[in-house]
Structures are given as structure tokens and as C-alpha cells.
Design a protein around this motif. Structure first.
Motif, PDB file in Angstrom:
ATOM      1  N   THR A   1       2.792  -5.071  10.451  1.00  0.00           N
ATOM      2  CA  THR A   1       1.921  -4.129  11.179  1.00  0.00           C
ATOM      3  C   THR A   1       0.971  -3.392  10.223  1.00  0.00           C
ATOM      4  N   SER A   2       0.394  -4.144   9.296  1.00  0.00           N
ATOM      5  CA  SER A   2      -0.490  -3.523   8.306  1.00  0.00           C
ATOM      6  C   SER A   2      -1.847  -3.149   8.889  1.00  0.00           C
ATOM      7  N   VAL A   3      -2.298  -3.864   9.923  1.00  0.00           N
ATOM      8  CA  VAL A   3      -3.556  -3.529  10.590  1.00  0.00           C
ATOM      9  C   VAL A   3      -3.244  -2.438  11.621  1.00  0.00           C
ATOM     10  N   PRO A   4      -3.769  -1.228  11.447  1.00  0.00           N
ATOM     11  CA  PRO A   4      -3.312  -0.080  12.256  1.00  0.00           C
ATOM     12  C   PRO A   4      -4.026   0.078  13.592  1.00  0.00           C
ATOM     13  N   PHE A   5      -4.530  -0.996  14.142  1.00  0.00           N
ATOM     14  CA  PHE A   5      -5.175  -0.959  15.454  1.00  0.00           C
ATOM     15  C   PHE A   5      -5.188  -2.373  16.013  1.00  0.00           C
ATOM     16  N   LEU A   6      -5.541  -2.498  17.277  1.00  0.00           N
ATOM     17  CA  LEU A   6      -5.633  -3.808  17.913  1.00  0.00           C
ATOM     18  C   LEU A   6      -6.982  -4.438  17.570  1.00  0.00           C
ATOM     19  N   PHE A   7      -6.965  -5.724  17.245  1.00  0.00           N
ATOM     20  CA  PHE A   7      -8.227  -6.415  16.963  1.00  0.00           C
ATOM     21  C   PHE A   7      -9.163  -6.383  18.173  1.00  0.00           C
TER      22      PHE A   7
ATOM     23  N   PRO B   1       0.794  -1.232   0.000  1.00  0.00           N
ATOM     24  CA  PRO B   1       0.000   0.000   0.000  1.00  0.00           C
ATOM     25  C   PRO B   1       0.827   1.282   0.000  1.00  0.00           C
ATOM     26  N   SER B   2       2.121   1.181   0.387  1.00  0.00           N
ATOM     27  CA  SER B   2       3.020   2.339   0.444  1.00  0.00           C
ATOM     28  C   SER B   2       2.441   3.465   1.303  1.00  0.00           C
ATOM     29  N   ILE B   3       2.059   3.126   2.524  1.00  0.00           N
ATOM     30  CA  ILE B   3       1.564   4.117   3.483  1.00  0.00           C
ATOM     31  C   ILE B   3       2.752   4.882   4.055  1.00  0.00           C
ATOM     32  N   LEU B   4       2.660   6.193   4.084  1.00  0.00           N
ATOM     33  CA  LEU B   4       3.731   6.989   4.674  1.00  0.00           C
ATOM     34  C   LEU B   4       3.879   6.643   6.156  1.00  0.00           C
ATOM     35  N   GLN B   5       5.130   6.515   6.600  1.00  0.00           N
ATOM     36  CA  GLN B   5       5.352   6.140   7.990  1.00  0.00           C
ATOM     37  C   GLN B   5       4.802   7.187   8.953  1.00  0.00           C
ATOM     38  N   SER B   6       4.821   8.447   8.543  1.00  0.00           N
ATOM     39  CA  SER B   6       4.301   9.509   9.403  1.00  0.00           C
ATOM     40  C   SER B   6       2.793   9.413   9.598  1.00  0.00           C
ATOM     41  N   GLN B   7       2.099   8.677   8.704  1.00  0.00           N
ATOM     42  CA  GLN B   7       0.650   8.526   8.806  1.00  0.00           C
ATOM     43  C   GLN B   7       0.234   7.200   9.434  1.00  0.00           C
ATOM     44  N   LYS B   8       1.173   6.273   9.519  1.00  0.00           N
ATOM     45  CA  LYS B   8       0.819   4.889   9.810  1.00  0.00           C
ATOM     46  C   LYS B   8       0.085   4.722  11.136  1.00  0.00           C
ATOM     47  N   TRP B   9       0.467   5.468  12.163  1.00  0.00           N
ATOM     48  CA  TRP B   9      -0.173   5.314  13.465  1.00  0.00           C
ATOM     49  C   TRP B   9      -0.971   6.557  13.855  1.00  0.00           C
ATOM     50  N   ASP B  10      -1.319   7.372  12.857  1.00  0.00           N
ATOM     51  CA  ASP B  10      -2.153   8.545  13.091  1.00  0.00           C
ATOM     52  C   ASP B  10      -3.596   8.070  13.303  1.00  0.00           C
TER      53      ASP B  10
END
Length: 530
Positions: free
Chosen positions: A288-294, A245-254
């Protein structure tokens, strides 16, 4: 050539230091993505000549006599790692407000520490130094031992081992099957250093014959293996879709971006296949593609189950939480296997964590000085305990590696696992458009060759690819590309997975034989009767 060697040998002070730094920096160009082995054929002879001139004052005794060689090796190593690993500092700029202060530690501190391994190699080689080909043998053995120590001490960091410079393309990677990383390091340094003999007459003809012979054997064996691979590989394949997906690292955990990021992965997962292609059996998301805890979003598992068919499996990199011993939670960098009903049917927790990235060594002590690991969103990870194949369905199992776990030589020896392929998920967005992602991918190729198993790599941002059991790229996605890579991965035949003998033994045997020869040559040269 004798005149040039003489000038280098006679260097001292700042001149010697600059020459050692420059030689090390030049040697780093032999690694990916530059892949310029000629640089090593220049850099290592210069190192040999510098060590020829690294002679201690007569009044020095014991280990102090090795001091000049030690510092020449350290400077060579510092130049090598400074140019080869400068990109590690890019990870600190993702959250520059928190970590920019540590930039010198990454760009300068890490190379300075790793350089001590090459300092050790130079000093050890100097113990068995001579005036002829024996010193080249001593240097090769010492460097191979230093590289082995670099892979095991302090959790290990065998990035850009010198032997990798001799394996820029698949035909040159096949010797790993016989020699292992140790053998490749020994023979690579030996061959790279042989041009130093051009500055003298002793053993020049022997050196030329050995150099040509070893290179011919190296490439000839590779060509033979690849020619046989076309005829012996079976036709069985598994259809795999790799998501990048090429998600920017600065956005990944926003927090504001999490739903969009998750949906971007789902959209790539459900994208129709090309006309005439079969639907994938396995779909792989990056680290760590899923950006939250299940546990916080139970609806996410249902969405994943709805995105795939009943007979498909989806592998996703997640952060997994488990109740800790003191009432808190332990977090793991994990891969989960999800079936068409949205159930987690298998899982793996990362075993080898990145120091200062995923956990802080000596945390109780270092945190007093304000030091923190980069993975601050959850306070750091805990390590898993075992590595085992994951069930991918349809009788296929895959041996998992998360991020830099794949850089460790011999981690999946040929014939040691029931897995049919290697699975590497990673997030190289930390390093941007630098040499880092290319070097990381190259080392993943080496693990495929060592194991004889195809490797499928899903990266958040470059380089996602499928590699066969001979290190050949079947297909891939470039750095910064966004896409879903559909590829049919050929399974290696059972006969091809039978090792010729215990992997890596030949490499250690070669190291021992060359080491004995260098020691005996040194003793002979000291004997006044000779």
C-alpha cells in the motif's frame, strides 16, 4: 536434577500454574529476535515434569482425566504467546482514539485463544503418556499436530511455531528442505524435551545419543548444503532496487500527507545508483505504498512511468478498487507491475487477508457491537482468488506475497512454480520497534529456504532485504532506516530447484513413526506382564 524435577512434579494449584506460565514465557525467548534456543531446552523439560504431575483425581473418568494436563498446556501456551506476541497491541495504538479499547483483546485475548492449541497438544500427549522417553515422543507428536492445526484452522496463524526455535541461522534452516515445518516441529520439541530424562535413569543414554545425533544431523546437513551452494549456484543475477521510506503509520492515510508520501517514494526511486553499479532492472515499493486510488489520481501513473526507464519494471503496493455487485466498490490489497510507459502490465490481489486487520469475520454480526477492522480508511478489503507469478520483464517472474501471507509454511514448495524469485511487500510500521518485524522477516527467510528461490522484501518500515535461496541475507535495510537498497540477486540454478522428494513427506513420516512408537510404548507400560 531429580530433586528439582520432583519439586516441579509435586507442584499444585497456583504453584503449578505459575510454573507453566513461566516455562511458556521462557520458551518464547527461543524465537526471533532473541534467538536463545537454550531457553527451549529449559522450558520443555519443565513442561514434561509438570505434565508428569498433572494427574486427575481417581473419580474422574473419560476426557475429564485429561483436564489437569489440558490446563497445564493452556497456561504454557498462554505464557508463550503472551511474551511472544504482545507487540500485536501496538497496531491498535496507531489510532488509539478508535481502537485503544481493544488493547486487552490483542495483548491477552489472542494469546489466550492460541493457547488452546497447546492445551490440545498437552492433553493429546497425556493419552500416550509413560514414565520414560515415550512421553517425550508423545509430546513431540502432539505439539507438531497442534502447530499444523494452528496453520490451517480459522484461516490459520502459524506465527512463531516451536520448530522455528531450532532454525535461528541459515545453517540450521536447511533441514526444512527435507522435513518441512511438520518435521521440524516434531524433532524440535523432541530434542528440546530430552533433558527431562536427566531426572531419571530410564532411557537416559538413549536420549543423550538421540539428542546429540539429531542435532549433529541437523547442523551437518545444513553445513553440507551451504558448502555445495557456493559451487553450484549460477552467476545469473537480476538487479533490484528496494524502496524503504519508513512512513509513520499515523501519517500514511492522512489526506494532507499523501502528496509528500508519494513524492518520497519517487525520490528514492530516482536516486542515482552508486558509481560503477548497474541501473536496477526491477524497482519494488512496499505494501500500500501508493496512498490514493489510481482512479482518483491518473497523473500518478504517468509520474511512475516518467520515474523509470523503458526497460525497467516497477512493482508497487496499492489499494485497487473494482465495482461491486450491489453498486458499491470492492477494494483489494494489491501489487501492480508498471512499465516505463506508465501502463499497468500485471497485477496480483492479496489472497490471505488478516482477520480483524483487513477484514472483519462475521462482519454483519460483530459490527452490531461496534467492532471494526483496522483498515478503516476503505471499509475493509476483499480477498483475491489465485496466486500466480508476476511478469517482471527480461524473462524474470516473481511469485508475490503481501504482508503476512509469507508466514504460511509450504506456500511455495520447491519446484512448484515457474517463478525465479519470491517477492514480499509489507508494512510493518504498524508494529513499531518491537519483536514483530524481526519475527516476520525470519519467517520470510524460511519461505526462501523451502522454495529454493531468492526472496526480495520491500517493507515500508523494516525489515527490507534480499535473501538467497538458502536463507542467507545478501543485503538489507534496518528497522527505521530510510533508503533505496540496490542489490544484485543471484538466481538459483535449475538443478538446485529439483526437490530430493516430495517436500514435507519425510516430516509426516517421522511424525507417524514417532507417534506409533509412543503409543506402543504406552501400551507396553500398561501391560502387567512387562
Amino acid at each position: 536434577m531429580e530433586r528439582l524435577a520432583g519439586k516441579i512434579i509435586l507442584l499444585s494449584g497456583a504453584g503449578r500454574a505459575l510454573a507453566a506460565l513461566a516455562a511458556g514465557a521462557l520458551a518464547s525467548l527461543s524465537q526471533a529476535p532473541f534467538d536463545f534456543p537454550l531457553a527451549a531446552f529449559i522450558a520443555f523439560p519443565v513442561l514434561v515434569w509438570l505434565l508428569d504431575g498433572a494427574v486427575a483425581a481417581p473419580e474422574r473418568r473419560g476426557l475429564r482425566r485429561l483436564g489437569p494436563a489440558f490446563w497445564v498446556g493452556w497456561l504454557f501456551g498462554f505464557g508463550y504467546f503472551l511474551v511472544g506476541l504482545w507487540w500485536t497491541g501496538n497496531a491498535l495504538l496507531v489510532e488509539a482514539d478508535l481502537f485503544a479499547w481493544a488493547l486487552p483483546l490483542a495483548i491477552i485475548g489472542l494469546p489466550a485463544l492460541l493457547a488452546f492449541f497447546y492445551a490440545f497438544a498437552a492433553a493429546l500427549a497425556k493419552v500416550a503418556w509413560s514414565d520414560d522417553i515415550g512421553r517425550i515422543a508423545a509430546l513431540a507428536v502432539a505439539f507438531a499436530l497442534a502447530e499444523w492445526l494452528r496453520s490451517v484452522l480459522f484461516t490459520g496463524f502459524p506465527w512463531n511455531a516451536v520448530g522455528y526455535a531450532a532454525m535461528p541461522v541459515p545453517v540450521a534452516m536447511q533441514s526444512l528442505v527435507v522435513l518441512g515445518a511438520v518435521g521440524m516441529n516434531v524433532l524440535a520439541v523432541f530434542v528440546f524435551s530430552l533433558p527431562a530424562l536427566l531426572a531419571g535413569r530410564d532411557h537416559l543414554k538413549l536420549g543423550v545419543m538421540l539428542g546429540i545425533g539429531l542435532v549433529a544431523l541437523h547442523l551437518g546437513y545444513g553445513a553440507m548444503r551451504l558448502s555445495r551452494a557456493e559451487a553450484t549456484d549460477g552467476a545469473e543475477t537480476v538487479a533490484i532496487r528496494v524502496i524503504q521510506p519508513s512512513i509513520l503509520q499515523s501519517q500514511k492515510w492522512d489526506m494532507a500527507e499523501r502528496d509528500r508520501i508519494f513524492q518520497a517514494h519517487l525520490d528514492l526511486t530516482t536516486r542515482p545508483v552508486e558509481q560503477g553499479d548497474a541501473a536496477p532492472d526491477v524497482i519494488i515499493w512496499p505494501e500500500t505504498s501508493v496512498p490514493f486510488l489510481f482512479s482518483d489520481r491518473p497523473d500518478a501513473l504517468a509520474a511512475l512511468g516518467a520515474a523509470i526507464n523503458d526497460d525497467q519494471r516497477l512493482l508497487a503496493g496499492i489499494v485497487r478498487a473494482r465495482a461491486g455487485s450491489e453498486g458499491g466498490a470492492d477494494y483489494y490489497n494489491s501489487i501492480v507491475v508498471i512499465d516505463g510507459s506508465g501502463e499497468i502490465v500485471d497485477a496480483f490481489d492479496k489472497v490471505r487477508l488478516v482477520p480483524f486487520g483487513e477484514y472483519l469475520p462475521f462482519q454483519d454480526f460483530l459490527s452490531r457491537f461496534g467492532l471494526r477492522q483496522l483498515a478503516q480508511n476503505i471499509g475493509g478489503f476483499s480477498a483475491g482468488t489465485t496466486r500466480r507469478p508476476l511478469d517482471l520483464g527480461n524473462g524474470i517472474s516473481g511469485l508475490p506475497f503481501i504482508c503476512y501471507e509469507v508466514i504460511f509454511p509450504g506456500i511455495a514448495p520447491r519446484g512448484s512454480t515457474d517463478a525465479r524469485l519470491l517477492v514480499n511487500v509489507t508494512n510493518d510500521a504498524w508494529f513499531g520497534d518491537t519483536p514483530g518485524p524481526y519475527q516476520h522477516f525470519r519467517q520470510a527467510q524460511f519461505r526462501a529456504v523451502e522454495s529454493g528461490l531468492p526472496l526480495v522484501r520491500a517493507a515500508n518500515n523494516g525489515i527490507s532485504a534480499a535473501v538467497d535461496g538458502y536463507g542467507r541475507v545478501i543485503d538489507g535495510l534496518a528497522l527505521d532506516a530510510v533508503g533505496a537498497l540496490d542489490v544484485k540477486v543471484p538466481m538459483t540454478s535449475a538443478d538446485a530447484l529439483v526437490p530430493p522428494f516430495r517436500a514435507g513427506v519425510a516430516g509426516w513420516m517421522i511424525l507417524i513413526v514417532i507417534g506409533i512408537a509412543a503409543t506402543m510404548n504406552n501400551l507396553r507400560s500398561r501391560n502387567p506382564l512387562n
